[in-house]
Design a protein around this motif. Structure first.
Motif, PDB file in Angstrom:
ATOM      1  N   ASP A 166       0.855  -1.189   0.000  1.00 15.62           N
ATOM      2  CA  ASP A 166       0.000   0.000   0.000  1.00 15.62           C
ATOM      3  C   ASP A 166       0.897   1.247   0.000  1.00 15.62           C
ATOM      4  N   ASP A 167       0.824   2.049  -1.064  1.00 16.85           N
ATOM      5  CA  ASP A 167       1.706   3.216  -1.213  1.00 16.85           C
ATOM      6  C   ASP A 167       1.062   4.510  -0.721  1.00 16.85           C
ATOM      7  N   ARG A 168      -0.114   4.450  -0.147  1.00 22.56           N
ATOM      8  CA  ARG A 168      -0.832   5.691   0.129  1.00 22.56           C
ATOM      9  C   ARG A 168      -0.117   6.573   1.156  1.00 22.56           C
ATOM     10  N   VAL A 169       0.533   5.960   2.143  1.00 17.61           N
ATOM     11  CA  VAL A 169       1.233   6.758   3.154  1.00 17.61           C
ATOM     12  C   VAL A 169       2.391   7.515   2.528  1.00 17.61           C
ATOM     13  N   ASP A 170       3.195   6.799   1.727  1.00 18.31           N
ATOM     14  CA  ASP A 170       4.326   7.442   1.050  1.00 18.31           C
ATOM     15  C   ASP A 170       3.850   8.559   0.134  1.00 18.31           C
ATOM     16  N   ALA A 171       2.792   8.274  -0.635  1.00 18.89           N
ATOM     17  CA  ALA A 171       2.302   9.252  -1.598  1.00 18.89           C
ATOM     18  C   ALA A 171       1.793  10.513  -0.887  1.00 18.89           C
ATOM     19  N   HIS A 172       1.152  10.326   0.273  1.00 20.82           N
ATOM     20  CA  HIS A 172       0.566  11.462   0.978  1.00 20.82           C
ATOM     21  C   HIS A 172       1.629  12.328   1.650  1.00 20.82           C
ATOM     22  N   PHE A 173       2.603  11.665   2.288  1.00 27.81           N
ATOM     23  CA  PHE A 173       3.591  12.414   3.064  1.00 27.81           C
ATOM     24  C   PHE A 173       4.909  12.634   2.318  1.00 27.81           C
ATOM     25  N   GLY A 174       5.016  12.069   1.089  1.00 31.34           N
ATOM     26  CA  GLY A 174       6.241  12.269   0.319  1.00 31.34           C
ATOM     27  C   GLY A 174       7.452  11.641   0.969  1.00 31.34           C
ATOM     28  N   LEU A 175       7.277  10.468   1.594  1.00 27.68           N
ATOM     29  CA  LEU A 175       8.366   9.847   2.339  1.00 27.68           C
ATOM     30  C   LEU A 175       9.406   9.192   1.452  1.00 27.68           C
ATOM     31  N   ARG A 176       9.056   8.919   0.214  1.00 31.25           N
ATOM     32  CA  ARG A 176       9.982   8.175  -0.634  1.00 31.25           C
ATOM     33  C   ARG A 176      10.490   9.023  -1.782  1.00 31.25           C
ATOM     34  N   ARG A 177      11.781   9.259  -1.809  1.00 30.74           N
ATOM     35  CA  ARG A 177      12.388   9.949  -2.928  1.00 30.74           C
ATOM     36  C   ARG A 177      12.599   8.956  -4.057  1.00 30.74           C
ATOM     37  N   ARG A 178      12.920   9.462  -5.219  1.00 24.29           N
ATOM     38  CA  ARG A 178      12.930   8.650  -6.430  1.00 24.29           C
ATOM     39  C   ARG A 178      13.847   7.439  -6.334  1.00 24.29           C
ATOM     40  N   ASN A 179      15.065   7.613  -5.794  1.00 26.56           N
ATOM     41  CA  ASN A 179      16.048   6.529  -5.836  1.00 26.56           C
ATOM     42  C   ASN A 179      16.246   5.844  -4.493  1.00 26.56           C
ATOM     43  N   ASP A 180      15.365   6.102  -3.523  1.00 26.46           N
ATOM     44  CA  ASP A 180      15.477   5.407  -2.245  1.00 26.46           C
ATOM     45  C   ASP A 180      15.162   3.928  -2.406  1.00 26.46           C
ATOM     46  N   VAL A 181      15.840   3.117  -1.579  1.00 24.43           N
ATOM     47  CA  VAL A 181      15.510   1.696  -1.513  1.00 24.43           C
ATOM     48  C   VAL A 181      14.746   1.499  -0.209  1.00 24.43           C
ATOM     49  N   LYS A 182      13.450   1.512  -0.318  1.00 23.50           N
ATOM     50  CA  LYS A 182      12.602   1.443   0.868  1.00 23.50           C
ATOM     51  C   LYS A 182      12.414   0.002   1.318  1.00 23.50           C
ATOM     52  N   ASP A 183      12.467  -0.215   2.633  1.00 24.80           N
ATOM     53  CA  ASP A 183      12.205  -1.545   3.168  1.00 24.80           C
ATOM     54  C   ASP A 183      10.807  -2.000   2.780  1.00 24.80           C
ATOM     55  N   CYS A 184      10.694  -3.275   2.462  1.00 22.22           N
ATOM     56  CA  CYS A 184       9.394  -3.875   2.147  1.00 22.22           C
ATOM     57  C   CYS A 184       9.251  -5.121   3.018  1.00 22.22           C
ATOM     58  N   LYS A 185       8.257  -5.131   3.873  1.00 29.12           N
ATOM     59  CA  LYS A 185       8.116  -6.193   4.866  1.00 29.12           C
ATOM     60  C   LYS A 185       8.016  -7.566   4.225  1.00 29.12           C
ATOM     61  N   ARG A 186       7.186  -7.703   3.188  1.00 29.09           N
ATOM     62  CA  ARG A 186       6.992  -9.030   2.586  1.00 29.09           C
ATOM     63  C   ARG A 186       8.271  -9.521   1.915  1.00 29.09           C
ATOM     64  N   MET A 187       9.005  -8.625   1.245  1.00 32.07           N
ATOM     65  CA  MET A 187      10.270  -9.026   0.632  1.00 32.07           C
ATOM     66  C   MET A 187      11.282  -9.413   1.704  1.00 32.07           C
ATOM     67  N   ASN A 188      11.369  -8.637   2.776  1.00 33.34           N
ATOM     68  CA  ASN A 188      12.304  -8.958   3.857  1.00 33.34           C
ATOM     69  C   ASN A 188      12.008 -10.326   4.451  1.00 33.34           C
ATOM     70  N   GLU A 189      10.732 -10.614   4.674  1.00 33.29           N
ATOM     71  CA  GLU A 189      10.346 -11.912   5.234  1.00 33.29           C
ATOM     72  C   GLU A 189      10.728 -13.055   4.294  1.00 33.29           C
ATOM     73  N   PHE A 190      10.521 -12.836   3.000  1.00 36.36           N
ATOM     74  CA  PHE A 190      10.840 -13.887   2.034  1.00 36.36           C
ATOM     75  C   PHE A 190      12.345 -14.139   1.985  1.00 36.36           C
ATOM     76  N   LEU A 191      13.148 -13.091   1.910  1.00 37.94           N
ATOM     77  CA  LEU A 191      14.598 -13.278   1.871  1.00 37.94           C
ATOM     78  C   LEU A 191      15.114 -13.892   3.171  1.00 37.94           C
ATOM     79  N   GLU A 192      14.486 -13.555   4.284  1.00 42.91           N
ATOM     80  CA  GLU A 192      14.859 -14.171   5.559  1.00 42.91           C
ATOM     81  C   GLU A 192      14.565 -15.671   5.529  1.00 42.91           C
ATOM     82  N   MET A 193      13.431 -16.044   4.947  1.00 40.27           N
ATOM     83  CA  MET A 193      13.098 -17.465   4.816  1.00 40.27           C
ATOM     84  C   MET A 193      14.111 -18.177   3.935  1.00 40.27           C
ATOM     85  N   VAL A 194      14.478 -17.545   2.801  1.00 37.21           N
ATOM     86  CA  VAL A 194      15.465 -18.150   1.905  1.00 37.21           C
ATOM     87  C   VAL A 194      16.794 -18.313   2.621  1.00 37.21           C
TER      88      VAL A 194
END
Length: 422
Positions: A247-275
């Motif tokens: 869900d990107d609505r928080v980032d879009a509303h508050f402008g938390l993500r700049r163009r080239n930031d690598v933002k943490d993603c919970k589901r991706m982190n969990e998957f890589l942790e499992m791997v």
């Protein structure tokens, strides 16, 4: 930049999602001039769409439709796809209308058949398979029990040569091999399993095929059935980015993500942790070399234009510039990706491609390190490119990955990883 404006402010909606088969007017422009004009119109239209200016966007789409064509040159075909994606984003302002336009009729793109065409007729995947094959063989060389997990629908063009190479790589005969295929496409899994079982029988190789009928977001360790003593490896081909959907609505509303930031993603982190928890000897990753995961529509649009212009040019070369059913099907598949990038938001936007540099940050954060891709792999891949024929394709090395390029424009990045603690 070309200016587009509407002559009236009528409240009615006259958008059309259909793609023109041929230009509606004789514009008198040469291909280069037409291409420049189309890019200007598309960028202007994207800004109007982003600002919610329906009438100016509609005026731009009308102009684009006179120049674009899904049977024209690569820029005309590409423009038709991007114009359709912008129109879809506008129509989504009326959910009932959008659903009515997209329900009840036959699917315009058979994705399974299109992926088959991608594997068979488009050379980039063949180049990636050559790299993966050699890297996997090097990673599991000397092991007697091998388990490879394919995080995708599976492709015999990758796994049949792998099985053959594995059968010939040791003095003690073929090792025991298990291939797990993670996919929602049960029929494709059954076809792949039957093909690989037959191949293994011909080579007297002990073999097990483990189909996991699930998407990446649902897969668990229990489904993969990892056993103690197996040498593990994983492959993900053009699919891991779906785990970045959120869900990107928080980032879009508050402008938390700049163009080239690598933002943490919970589901991706969990998957890589499992791997990481299963200690693979290698994880092979093939992803689109472009950043389509910005929260800003215009940023995604500009990146998409640059990336898919290289893709459509390379498709043109792969098919010798000839229009045919396979080329159209392939471009329809890319058109679906473009629509998802442009018109999708939140969890529905699954085409969240990121560049290798951003994947490197994600894997490093998760406790992985890059595997140096062997020099011989590079040589073999380059030879495959040379044998393919049409000039323009090449493979280059870039900061730990191999880039499959079209005229120096990267299309796909191939990288390999293992666990730091392994």
């Amino acid at each position: 930049m070309t200016s587009c404006s509407s002559s009236s402010q009528k409240p009615d909606v006259t958008l059309s999602l259909s793609l023109p088969l041929s230009p509606t007017t004789n514009d008198g422009l040469n291909p280069q001039e037409r291409g420049v004009k189309l890019i200007q119109l598309l960028l202007t239209c994207a800004n109007h769409v982003s600002a919610g200016n329906l009438h100016h966007a509609d005026a731009c789409l009308c102009q684009i439709s006179t120049l674009a064509s899904i049977t024209g040159d690569p820029m005309q075909r590409l423009s038709g796809r991007f114009a359709s994606a912008l129109a879809a984003r506008l129509v989504k302002r009326w959910p009932g209308l959008y659903k009515a336009l997209n329900n009840g009729g036959p699917a315009s793109c058979d994705l399974d058949r299109a992926r088959s065409v991608l594997s068979r007729a488009f050379p980039c995947l063949s180049f990636a398979y050559a790299i993966i094959n050699r890297t996997l063989i090097q990673a599991v060389s000397g092991e007697r029990e091998i388990h490879v997990i394919d995080l995708g629908p599976g492709d015999p063009k990758l796994w049949v040569p792998f099985i053959r190479a594995l059968a010939d790589c040791g003095p003690d005969g073929p090792p025991c091999l298990k291939i797990t295929c993670v996919s929602r496409n049960k029929e494709a899994q059954e076809r792949l399993g039957a093909r690989l079982v037959k191949e293994a029988e011909n080579l007297n190789m002990p073999f097990q095929f483990n189909p996991v009928n699930a998407g990446l977001r649902e897969v668990t360790l229990d489904m993969i059935q990892v056993k103690t003593g197996e040498a593990l490896a994983l492959t993900s081909i053009l699919g891991l980015h779906v785990l970045l959907a959120e869900d990107d609505r928080v980032d879009a509303h508050f402008g938390l993500r700049r163009r080239n930031d690598v933002k943490d993603c919970k589901r991706m982190n969990e998957f890589l942790e499992m791997v990481k928890s299963i200690g693979p000897k290698a994880m092979l990753l093939v992803e689109q070399e472009s950043n389509h995961n910005s929260s800003r529509l215009v940023d995604r649009f500009v990146e998409g234009l640059h990336f898919y212009s290289a893709v459509f040019d390379s498709v043109d070369a792969a098919f010798g510039g000839l229009s045919c059913q396979d080329r159209t099907m392939l471009e329809e598949m890319f058109g679906k990706e473009i629509e998802n990038i442009v018109a999708g938001e939140g969890m529905e936007r699954g085409a969240r491609h990121e560049r290798y540099a951003m994947w490197a940050v994600r894997f490093a954060r998760a406790g992985f390190r890059p595997i140096r891709l062997w020099y011989e792999t590079m040589e073999e891949a380059q030879k495959l490119v040379e044998d393919y024929g049409p000039a323009g394709f090449k493979i280059t090395s870039q900061k730990g990955s191999l880039m499959i390029c079209w005229h120096d424009r990267p299309i796909y990045a191939v990288s390999a990883w293992n666990c730091i603690s392994f």
